[in-house]
Motif scaffolding. Structure first.
Motif: not given
Length: 306
Positions: A1-5, A292-297, A299-303
């Motif tokens: 997933m890119t930053g713009s996503d 950090v991994e939980r936080a990234v997850q 963020v990615d679920r929201a995206a």
């Protein structure tokens, strides 16, 4: 997933919960840049007492809206909103992820939410402040009660009382009508750090002690020579007012430390109350493994597409 996503990311929560470190880690993982939303970290030279990230702690991650004011200048939510949204747009234009980090609740919402901010008029404000000095807050509160009873009942801080009357005079609208809606300006995910209350109390006491050992008194002394006492906003920062009392002979270092710990704990409770009231915040336990991994997850679920 890119930053713009990915959405805008905000890291919120009480002071001492680890927001700064998580913000840097997320920026490294998500190819992001940090936008500061701690109102006291706007000030140049207020480093130790605000726990401002050092160059080493930033680990090469660009940080925006740090060190943008002198201690004699007054922080403005409206000015911050314009600057923060410009930063976010510019970070987006580089294809990167804006990571807003801070515990100043209204500033966070000014950056993220639909929020109309009324203008100011120095002459009107000065006149109302003169009335406050001459007649006291009771008279101002009664005047506000006649035109904006909701604000009169809610506001305890004299500065906000003056501001509510200024807004009424300038706009004819109650101060509460300008409160933010829980509606993001653009896709956003808020991550809150949920520290155990007993652990947070211990952390805050330890943190204040470390600040004193790092030279907080000397920092305050240097800032006092640059006008800290005259700063309407900066002089009220946690630890700074208490150590001005030390410099002026009104308190010992030990008394200033204790007063700072008490004030910091009280402030942390207010921060938790503010952010807990927002159902959009995703709360994370920073004491568990893989933060950090939980936080990234999250963020990615929201995206991810619905």
């Amino acid at each position: 997933m890119t930053g713009s996503d990915r959405p805008v990311v905000a890291v919120v929560g009480p002071t001492g919960s680890g927001k700064t470190a998580l913000g840097v880690e997320l920026a490294l993982r998500l190819d992001g840049e940090v936008v500061n939303a701690d109102s006291m970290q706007f000030y140049r030279g207020m480093d130790i007492g605000t726990a401002k990230a050092t160059a080493e702690e930033r680990r090469g991650v660009p940080h925006h809206l740090l060190d943008v004011l002198d201690v004699t200048e007054e922080a403005s939510v409206a000015d911050f909103q314009r600057a923060a949204r410009t930063c976010i747009a510019e970070i987006r234009s580089r294809g990167r992820v804006p990571v807003v980090v801070g515990g100043s609740g209204l500033y966070v919402r000014a950056a993220l939410d639909v929020l109309e901010l009324p203008g100011t008029d120095p002459a009107v404000r000065a006149r109302i402040e003169g009335e406050l000095a001459e007649r006291g807050p009771g008279a101002l509160r009664e005047r506000l009660r006649q035109v904006d009873p909701e604000s009169a009942a809610r506001l305890r801080d004299e500065r906000r009382l003056v501001r509510a009357l200024e807004v009424w005079e300038l706009t004819g609208r109650p101060f509460t009508s300008f409160m933010p809606r829980r509606e993001y300006v653009q896709p956003t995910v808020q991550l809150g750090l949920d520290v155990d209350r007993a652990e947070l109390r211990t952390r805050l006491a330890r943190r204040v002690g470390a600040m004193v050992e790092a030279g907080l008194e000397a920092e305050v002394h240097g800032l006092a020579q640059r006008g800290l006492r005259e700063g309407r906003t900066a002089s009220r920062a946690l630890g700074y007012g208490q150590f001005l009392d030390v410099l002026d002979g009104r308190a010992t270092v030990e008394e200033a430390v204790e007063a700072t710990v008490v004030a910091t704990r009280r402030f942390a409770r207010r921060q938790l109350t503010w952010f807990r009231a927002d159902p959009r915040v995703h709360w994370l336990d920073p004491s568990g493994s893989g933060l950090v991994e939980r936080a990234v997850q999250v963020v990615d679920r929201a995206a991810a597409p619905a």
